[in-house]
Design a protein around this motif. Structure first.
Motif, PDB file in Angstrom:
ATOM      1  N   ARG A  22       0.849  -1.080  -0.069  1.00  0.00           N
ATOM      2  CA  ARG A  22       0.047  -0.045  -0.051  1.00  0.00           C
ATOM      3  C   ARG A  22       0.951   1.177  -0.055  1.00  0.00           C
ATOM      4  O   ARG A  22       1.899   1.291   0.676  1.00  0.00           O
ATOM      5  CB  ARG A  22      -1.104  -0.058   1.250  1.00  0.00           C
ATOM      6  CG  ARG A  22      -1.977   0.917   1.355  1.00  0.00           C
ATOM      7  CD  ARG A  22      -2.820   0.923   2.359  1.00  0.00           C
ATOM      8  NE  ARG A  22      -3.888   1.737   1.996  1.00  0.00           N
ATOM      9  CZ  ARG A  22      -4.610   2.362   2.972  1.00  0.00           C
ATOM     10  NH1 ARG A  22      -4.266   2.135   4.142  1.00  0.00           N
ATOM     11  NH2 ARG A  22      -5.725   3.322   2.568  1.00  0.00           N
ATOM     12  N   SER A  23       0.482   2.155  -0.985  1.00  0.00           N
ATOM     13  CA  SER A  23       1.084   3.423  -0.886  1.00  0.00           C
ATOM     14  C   SER A  23       0.451   4.546  -0.271  1.00  0.00           C
ATOM     15  O   SER A  23      -0.721   4.699  -0.891  1.00  0.00           O
ATOM     16  CB  SER A  23       1.738   3.551  -2.256  1.00  0.00           C
ATOM     17  OG  SER A  23       2.315   5.131  -2.262  1.00  0.00           O
ATOM     18  N   ILE A  24       0.907   5.419   0.564  1.00  0.00           N
ATOM     19  CA  ILE A  24      -0.069   6.386   1.169  1.00  0.00           C
ATOM     20  C   ILE A  24       0.877   7.438   1.573  1.00  0.00           C
ATOM     21  O   ILE A  24       2.283   7.639   1.545  1.00  0.00           O
ATOM     22  CB  ILE A  24      -0.310   5.942   2.685  1.00  0.00           C
ATOM     23  CG1 ILE A  24       0.551   5.558   3.681  1.00  0.00           C
ATOM     24  CG2 ILE A  24      -1.526   4.937   2.641  1.00  0.00           C
ATOM     25  CD1 ILE A  24       0.413   5.361   5.059  1.00  0.00           C
ATOM     26  N   PRO A  25       0.547   8.732   1.413  1.00  0.00           N
ATOM     27  CA  PRO A  25       1.285   9.988   1.732  1.00  0.00           C
ATOM     28  C   PRO A  25       1.782   9.992   3.076  1.00  0.00           C
ATOM     29  O   PRO A  25       1.476   9.244   4.056  1.00  0.00           O
ATOM     30  CB  PRO A  25       0.076  11.014   1.594  1.00  0.00           C
ATOM     31  CG  PRO A  25      -0.965  10.522   0.995  1.00  0.00           C
ATOM     32  CD  PRO A  25      -0.922   9.062   1.311  1.00  0.00           C
ATOM     33  N   LEU A  26       2.929  10.228   3.100  1.00  0.00           N
ATOM     34  CA  LEU A  26       3.616  10.479   4.455  1.00  0.00           C
ATOM     35  C   LEU A  26       3.118  10.983   5.503  1.00  0.00           C
ATOM     36  O   LEU A  26       3.154  10.758   6.768  1.00  0.00           O
ATOM     37  CB  LEU A  26       5.138  11.221   4.270  1.00  0.00           C
ATOM     38  CG  LEU A  26       6.098  11.116   5.393  1.00  0.00           C
ATOM     39  CD1 LEU A  26       6.414   9.873   5.800  1.00  0.00           C
ATOM     40  CD2 LEU A  26       7.372  11.959   5.108  1.00  0.00           C
ATOM     41  N   GLU A  27       2.212  12.079   5.418  1.00  0.00           N
ATOM     42  CA  GLU A  27       1.521  12.580   6.418  1.00  0.00           C
ATOM     43  C   GLU A  27       0.356  11.655   7.148  1.00  0.00           C
ATOM     44  O   GLU A  27      -0.130  11.876   8.230  1.00  0.00           O
ATOM     45  CB  GLU A  27       0.598  13.668   6.150  1.00  0.00           C
ATOM     46  CG  GLU A  27      -0.400  13.295   5.172  1.00  0.00           C
ATOM     47  CD  GLU A  27      -1.180  14.572   4.338  1.00  0.00           C
ATOM     48  OE1 GLU A  27      -2.116  15.208   5.002  1.00  0.00           O
ATOM     49  OE2 GLU A  27      -0.730  15.061   3.184  1.00  0.00           O
ATOM     50  N   LEU A  54     -10.379  -0.511   1.701  1.00  0.00           N
ATOM     51  CA  LEU A  54      -8.765  -0.759   1.884  1.00  0.00           C
ATOM     52  C   LEU A  54      -8.248  -1.360   0.538  1.00  0.00           C
ATOM     53  O   LEU A  54      -8.413  -2.467   0.316  1.00  0.00           O
ATOM     54  CB  LEU A  54      -8.349  -1.550   3.195  1.00  0.00           C
ATOM     55  CG  LEU A  54      -6.647  -1.728   3.553  1.00  0.00           C
ATOM     56  CD1 LEU A  54      -6.291  -0.313   3.887  1.00  0.00           C
ATOM     57  CD2 LEU A  54      -6.458  -2.685   4.463  1.00  0.00           C
ATOM     58  N   TYR A  55      -7.502  -0.560  -0.109  1.00  0.00           N
ATOM     59  CA  TYR A  55      -6.840  -0.784  -1.335  1.00  0.00           C
ATOM     60  C   TYR A  55      -5.588  -1.294  -1.314  1.00  0.00           C
ATOM     61  O   TYR A  55      -4.806  -0.369  -0.669  1.00  0.00           O
ATOM     62  CB  TYR A  55      -7.153   0.468  -2.318  1.00  0.00           C
ATOM     63  CG  TYR A  55      -8.522   0.735  -2.811  1.00  0.00           C
ATOM     64  CD1 TYR A  55      -9.095   0.115  -3.663  1.00  0.00           C
ATOM     65  CD2 TYR A  55      -9.233   1.537  -1.931  1.00  0.00           C
ATOM     66  CE1 TYR A  55     -10.113   0.484  -4.321  1.00  0.00           C
ATOM     67  CE2 TYR A  55     -10.435   1.873  -2.416  1.00  0.00           C
ATOM     68  CZ  TYR A  55     -11.091   1.271  -3.407  1.00  0.00           C
ATOM     69  OH  TYR A  55     -12.277   1.638  -3.832  1.00  0.00           O
ATOM     70  N   LEU A  56      -5.151  -2.417  -1.789  1.00  0.00           N
ATOM     71  CA  LEU A  56      -3.926  -2.926  -1.578  1.00  0.00           C
ATOM     72  C   LEU A  56      -3.556  -3.323  -3.093  1.00  0.00           C
ATOM     73  O   LEU A  56      -4.118  -3.674  -3.930  1.00  0.00           O
ATOM     74  CB  LEU A  56      -3.883  -4.085  -0.768  1.00  0.00           C
ATOM     75  CG  LEU A  56      -4.472  -3.990   0.464  1.00  0.00           C
ATOM     76  CD1 LEU A  56      -4.487  -5.400   1.428  1.00  0.00           C
ATOM     77  CD2 LEU A  56      -3.585  -3.123   1.574  1.00  0.00           C
ATOM     78  N   ALA A  57      -2.199  -3.705  -3.165  1.00  0.00           N
ATOM     79  CA  ALA A  57      -1.632  -4.183  -4.285  1.00  0.00           C
ATOM     80  C   ALA A  57      -0.876  -5.398  -4.333  1.00  0.00           C
ATOM     81  O   ALA A  57      -0.165  -5.762  -3.090  1.00  0.00           O
ATOM     82  CB  ALA A  57      -0.909  -2.913  -5.192  1.00  0.00           C
ATOM     83  N   SER A  63       1.198  -0.446  -6.229  1.00  0.00           N
ATOM     84  CA  SER A  63       0.988   0.440  -5.105  1.00  0.00           C
ATOM     85  C   SER A  63       1.212   1.860  -5.612  1.00  0.00           C
ATOM     86  O   SER A  63       0.367   2.704  -5.354  1.00  0.00           O
ATOM     87  CB  SER A  63       1.165  -0.051  -3.903  1.00  0.00           C
ATOM     88  OG  SER A  63       2.502   0.227  -3.608  1.00  0.00           O
ATOM     89  N   LEU A  64       2.046   2.096  -6.090  1.00  0.00           N
ATOM     90  CA  LEU A  64       2.598   3.396  -6.573  1.00  0.00           C
ATOM     91  C   LEU A  64       2.008   4.035  -7.812  1.00  0.00           C
ATOM     92  O   LEU A  64       1.560   5.315  -7.888  1.00  0.00           O
ATOM     93  CB  LEU A  64       4.113   3.666  -6.674  1.00  0.00           C
ATOM     94  CG  LEU A  64       5.000   3.481  -5.570  1.00  0.00           C
ATOM     95  CD1 LEU A  64       6.388   3.438  -6.109  1.00  0.00           C
ATOM     96  CD2 LEU A  64       4.810   4.440  -4.563  1.00  0.00           C
ATOM     97  N   ARG A  65       1.649   3.019  -8.687  1.00  0.00           N
ATOM     98  CA  ARG A  65       0.877   3.588  -9.715  1.00  0.00           C
ATOM     99  C   ARG A  65      -0.895   3.732  -9.382  1.00  0.00           C
ATOM    100  O   ARG A  65      -1.350   4.616 -10.166  1.00  0.00           O
ATOM    101  CB  ARG A  65       0.765   2.654 -10.863  1.00  0.00           C
ATOM    102  CG  ARG A  65       1.961   2.536 -11.703  1.00  0.00           C
ATOM    103  CD  ARG A  65       2.153   1.594 -12.962  1.00  0.00           C
ATOM    104  NE  ARG A  65       2.155   0.190 -12.450  1.00  0.00           N
ATOM    105  CZ  ARG A  65       3.130  -0.519 -12.824  1.00  0.00           C
ATOM    106  NH1 ARG A  65       4.408   0.164 -13.474  1.00  0.00           N
ATOM    107  NH2 ARG A  65       3.251  -1.670 -12.387  1.00  0.00           N
ATOM    108  N   GLU A  66      -1.154   3.196  -8.491  1.00  0.00           N
ATOM    109  CA  GLU A  66      -2.706   3.460  -8.343  1.00  0.00           C
ATOM    110  C   GLU A  66      -2.734   4.561  -7.390  1.00  0.00           C
ATOM    111  O   GLU A  66      -3.836   5.249  -7.412  1.00  0.00           O
ATOM    112  CB  GLU A  66      -3.250   2.210  -7.101  1.00  0.00           C
ATOM    113  CG  GLU A  66      -3.198   0.782  -8.002  1.00  0.00           C
ATOM    114  CD  GLU A  66      -4.445   0.810  -9.022  1.00  0.00           C
ATOM    115  OE1 GLU A  66      -5.519   1.582  -8.858  1.00  0.00           O
ATOM    116  OE2 GLU A  66      -4.172   0.184 -10.142  1.00  0.00           O
TER     117      GLU A  66
END
Length: 66
Positions: A22-27, A54-57, A63-66
């Protein structure tokens, strides 16, 4: 093979083990499993304001492309 195709073949209700990304913003790093963003904005599988998803790859680059 996409994340969706992996789960499309699984029997509903049967536990599955594996590694997902999963890719999320650092905040939001303090709550990496929160799905509130999908509730606020909606997504591919949920309408805005309806429920959290909850979106996963299956791979880090996906995950970065999504």
């Amino acid at each position: 093979m996409t994340f969706e195709s992996v789960f499309a073949r699984k029997t509903p209700g049967v536990p599955h083990r594996g590694s997902y990304f999963r890719s999320i913003p650092l905040e939001f790093a303090d709550a990496p499993l929160s799905a509130i963003g999908s509730m606020k904005g909606g997504g591919r599988y949920n309408a805005q304001g309806e429920f959290e998803a909850l979106y996963l790859a299956d791979r880090p680059d996906n995950s970065l492309r999504e």
